[in-house]
Design an enzyme around this catalytic site. Sequence first.
Site, PDB file in Angstrom:
ATOM      1  N   GLN A 101       0.855  -1.194   0.000  1.00  0.00           N
ATOM      2  CA  GLN A 101       0.000   0.000   0.000  1.00  0.00           C
ATOM      3  C   GLN A 101       0.887   1.240   0.000  1.00  0.00           C
ATOM      4  O   GLN A 101       0.391   2.352  -0.118  1.00  0.00           O
ATOM      5  CB  GLN A 101      -0.877   0.021   1.254  1.00  0.00           C
ATOM      6  CG  GLN A 101      -1.817  -1.144   1.355  1.00  0.00           C
ATOM      7  CD  GLN A 101      -2.475  -1.188   2.728  1.00  0.00           C
ATOM      8  OE1 GLN A 101      -3.404  -0.453   3.011  1.00  0.00           O
ATOM      9  NE2 GLN A 101      -1.994  -2.052   3.593  1.00  0.00           N
ATOM     10  N   ASN A 102       2.179   1.029   0.178  1.00  0.00           N
ATOM     11  CA  ASN A 102       3.085   2.163   0.307  1.00  0.00           C
ATOM     12  C   ASN A 102       3.460   2.746  -1.048  1.00  0.00           C
ATOM     13  O   ASN A 102       3.421   2.060  -2.066  1.00  0.00           O
ATOM     14  CB  ASN A 102       4.346   1.752   1.079  1.00  0.00           C
ATOM     15  CG  ASN A 102       4.009   1.331   2.495  1.00  0.00           C
ATOM     16  OD1 ASN A 102       2.953   1.696   2.992  1.00  0.00           O
ATOM     17  ND2 ASN A 102       4.878   0.576   3.121  1.00  0.00           N
ATOM     18  N   ASP A 104       6.408   4.596  -1.297  1.00  0.00           N
ATOM     19  CA  ASP A 104       7.749   5.124  -1.037  1.00  0.00           C
ATOM     20  C   ASP A 104       8.876   4.451  -1.816  1.00  0.00           C
ATOM     21  O   ASP A 104      10.043   4.830  -1.665  1.00  0.00           O
ATOM     22  CB  ASP A 104       8.050   5.060   0.476  1.00  0.00           C
ATOM     23  CG  ASP A 104       7.893   3.652   1.054  1.00  0.00           C
ATOM     24  OD1 ASP A 104       8.032   2.663   0.309  1.00  0.00           O
ATOM     25  OD2 ASP A 104       7.634   3.542   2.270  1.00  0.00           O
ATOM     26  N   HIS A 119      -1.503   1.432  -4.321  1.00  0.00           N
ATOM     27  CA  HIS A 119      -1.903   2.839  -4.273  1.00  0.00           C
ATOM     28  C   HIS A 119      -1.055   3.726  -5.174  1.00  0.00           C
ATOM     29  O   HIS A 119      -1.083   4.948  -5.039  1.00  0.00           O
ATOM     30  CB  HIS A 119      -1.861   3.350  -2.825  1.00  0.00           C
ATOM     31  CG  HIS A 119      -2.924   2.735  -1.957  1.00  0.00           C
ATOM     32  ND1 HIS A 119      -2.778   2.539  -0.613  1.00  0.00           N
ATOM     33  CD2 HIS A 119      -4.159   2.265  -2.270  1.00  0.00           C
ATOM     34  CE1 HIS A 119      -3.881   1.968  -0.127  1.00  0.00           C
ATOM     35  NE2 HIS A 119      -4.716   1.787  -1.112  1.00  0.00           N
ATOM     36  N   CYS A 151       2.383  20.534 -22.175  1.00  0.00           N
ATOM     37  CA  CYS A 151       1.091  21.230 -22.357  1.00  0.00           C
ATOM     38  C   CYS A 151       0.786  22.226 -21.243  1.00  0.00           C
ATOM     39  O   CYS A 151      -0.294  22.811 -21.226  1.00  0.00           O
ATOM     40  CB  CYS A 151      -0.032  20.205 -22.463  1.00  0.00           C
ATOM     41  SG  CYS A 151      -0.455  19.474 -20.876  1.00  0.00           S
ATOM     42  N   GLY A 188       2.493  -4.691   9.070  1.00  0.00           N
ATOM     43  CA  GLY A 188       2.429  -3.252   9.349  1.00  0.00           C
ATOM     44  C   GLY A 188       1.272  -2.526   8.720  1.00  0.00           C
ATOM     45  O   GLY A 188       1.453  -1.436   8.178  1.00  0.00           O
ATOM     46  N   THR A 189       0.088  -3.096   8.816  1.00  0.00           N
ATOM     47  CA  THR A 189      -1.082  -2.381   8.296  1.00  0.00           C
ATOM     48  C   THR A 189      -2.260  -2.523   9.248  1.00  0.00           C
ATOM     49  O   THR A 189      -2.468  -3.587   9.824  1.00  0.00           O
ATOM     50  CB  THR A 189      -1.439  -2.843   6.861  1.00  0.00           C
ATOM     51  OG1 THR A 189      -2.572  -2.111   6.400  1.00  0.00           O
ATOM     52  CG2 THR A 189      -1.713  -4.334   6.759  1.00  0.00           C
TER      53      THR A 189
HETATM   54  P1  NAD Z   1      -1.556   2.909   8.888  1.00  0.00           P
HETATM   55  O1  NAD Z   1      -0.841   4.177   9.034  1.00  0.00           O
HETATM   56  O2  NAD Z   1      -3.024   2.887   8.939  1.00  0.00           O
HETATM   57  O3  NAD Z   1      -1.040   1.814   9.955  1.00  0.00           O
HETATM   58  C1  NAD Z   1       0.269   1.496  10.183  1.00  0.00           C
HETATM   59  C2  NAD Z   1       0.348   0.141  10.894  1.00  0.00           C
HETATM   60  O4  NAD Z   1       1.712  -0.203  11.096  1.00  0.00           O
HETATM   61  C3  NAD Z   1      -0.310   0.093  12.287  1.00  0.00           C
HETATM   62  O5  NAD Z   1      -1.096  -1.080  12.381  1.00  0.00           O
HETATM   63  C4  NAD Z   1       0.870   0.038  13.263  1.00  0.00           C
HETATM   64  O6  NAD Z   1       0.587  -0.688  14.443  1.00  0.00           O
HETATM   65  C5  NAD Z   1       1.897  -0.693  12.407  1.00  0.00           C
HETATM   66  N1  NAD Z   1       3.307  -0.448  12.750  1.00  0.00           N
HETATM   67  C6  NAD Z   1       3.880   0.705  13.153  1.00  0.00           C
HETATM   68  N2  NAD Z   1       5.203   0.547  13.304  1.00  0.00           N
HETATM   69  C7  NAD Z   1       5.491  -0.726  12.961  1.00  0.00           C
HETATM   70  C8  NAD Z   1       6.687  -1.488  12.878  1.00  0.00           C
HETATM   71  N3  NAD Z   1       7.881  -0.962  13.175  1.00  0.00           N
HETATM   72  N4  NAD Z   1       6.599  -2.779  12.477  1.00  0.00           N
HETATM   73  C9  NAD Z   1       5.395  -3.335  12.192  1.00  0.00           C
HETATM   74  N5  NAD Z   1       4.235  -2.652  12.226  1.00  0.00           N
HETATM   75  C10 NAD Z   1       4.279  -1.365  12.610  1.00  0.00           C
HETATM   76  O7  NAD Z   1      -1.056   2.348   7.551  1.00  0.00           O
HETATM   77  P2  NAD Z   1      -1.805   1.577   6.465  1.00  0.00           P
HETATM   78  O8  NAD Z   1      -2.813   0.663   7.088  1.00  0.00           O
HETATM   79  O9  NAD Z   1      -0.755   1.044   5.626  1.00  0.00           O
HETATM   80  O10 NAD Z   1      -2.696   2.629   5.640  1.00  0.00           O
HETATM   81  C11 NAD Z   1      -2.409   3.939   5.442  1.00  0.00           C
HETATM   82  C12 NAD Z   1      -2.279   4.299   3.978  1.00  0.00           C
HETATM   83  O11 NAD Z   1      -1.332   5.316   3.988  1.00  0.00           O
HETATM   84  C13 NAD Z   1      -1.721   3.253   3.094  1.00  0.00           C
HETATM   85  O12 NAD Z   1      -2.542   3.196   2.031  1.00  0.00           O
HETATM   86  C14 NAD Z   1      -0.398   3.773   2.587  1.00  0.00           C
HETATM   87  O13 NAD Z   1      -0.429   3.890   1.195  1.00  0.00           O
HETATM   88  C15 NAD Z   1      -0.329   5.176   3.018  1.00  0.00           C
HETATM   89  N6  NAD Z   1       0.963   5.552   3.605  1.00  0.00           N
HETATM   90  C16 NAD Z   1       2.110   5.167   2.994  1.00  0.00           C
HETATM   91  C17 NAD Z   1       3.304   5.482   3.556  1.00  0.00           C
HETATM   92  C18 NAD Z   1       4.553   5.016   2.859  1.00  0.00           C
HETATM   93  O14 NAD Z   1       4.551   4.921   1.626  1.00  0.00           O
HETATM   94  N7  NAD Z   1       5.597   4.689   3.606  1.00  0.00           N
HETATM   95  C19 NAD Z   1       3.373   6.229   4.741  1.00  0.00           C
HETATM   96  C20 NAD Z   1       2.170   6.644   5.322  1.00  0.00           C
HETATM   97  C21 NAD Z   1       0.962   6.282   4.742  1.00  0.00           C
END
Ligand code: NAD
Length: 247
Positions: A101-102, A104, A119, A151, A188-189
């Site tokens: 979902q990231n 980055d 995403h 453009c 981590g989601t």
């Molecule tokens: P979220 O922000 O909703 O949740 C993050 C999850 O990671 C939580 O459940 C938390 O407990 C867990 N977590 C935190 N630190 C951790 C670690 N060190 N190891 C394991 N787990 C850990 O994120 P989401 O559910 O992925 O959804 C948010 C949306 O935001 C996603 O769609 C994503 O695209 C986007 N997003 C992306 C980035 C990125 O690209 N790095 C950063 C922020 C948000």
Amino acid sequence: MDKNTIKAAELLKKAKFATAFTGAGISVESGIPPFRGNDGLWSKYDPVVLDINYFHTNTKDAWRVIKKLFYDFFGKANPNPAHTTLAEMEKMGILKALITQNIDNLHQKAGSKEVYEYHGTAQTMVCTKCGAKYHSPDVDLSILPPLCKKCNGVLKPDFIFFGEGIPPEAAQKSSHAAERSDVFLVIGTTGEVMPASMLPQIAKQNSAKIIEINVENSNYTNHITDIFLQGKAGEILPELLNAINQV
Ligand code: NAD
């Protein structure tokens, strides 16, 4: 080594099609905060900047925050041991696909090849008028909003905003991977962002075992997770790989 880690290692070792599904938590140890939670980005910034209608009507303001969050900041981050371990698992033939979902680019930077960016990505930008694509590091962000050289249309990051659909190819490949997985590794989601959050459910309905890594319970933990490995992804994943090499 604890019992759950060994059980997870055994499942992964004998899996025919294992898929990893990652969220913002996997990049926290690379210095990128997640959106939600106490230190999350939404505790400091208004998520409206990522609403597609807001972007079209308040382009300059939206771009000011987007630049700060996703370009000044994300660009400097490097993969952590969680990303590199997943890349290694793919090389070993254990992981067949990685859905993230990231936005980055850290999985690709770590060496993962079969990555589906559910995403989209911050690595490219797209012209909202003619559709031309640009490699983000080549775009000058000193004057905002950045404009298309062909453009003069406004450029938008190539990740999806609230109100936009999932990129069709990533959606299709991700659903297919979830359907055929026998092991689904959720890392981590929170499981709060739809429709991405449905992918582990799809895998479960197709009889996959769900292994979850998170520092705390998510929406999945008490519902569909078979093995919960609690802790930081950058610590748990190398331990899991170590166990795979021993079982
Ligand atoms: P979220 O922000 O909703 O949740 C993050 C999850 O990671 C939580 O459940 C938390 O407990 C867990 N977590 C935190 N630190 C951790 C670690 N060190 N190891 C394991 N787990 C850990 O994120 P989401 O559910 O992925 O959804 C948010 C949306 O935001 C996603 O769609 C994503 O695209 C986007 N997003 C992306 C980035 C990125 O690209 N790095 C950063 C922020 C948000």
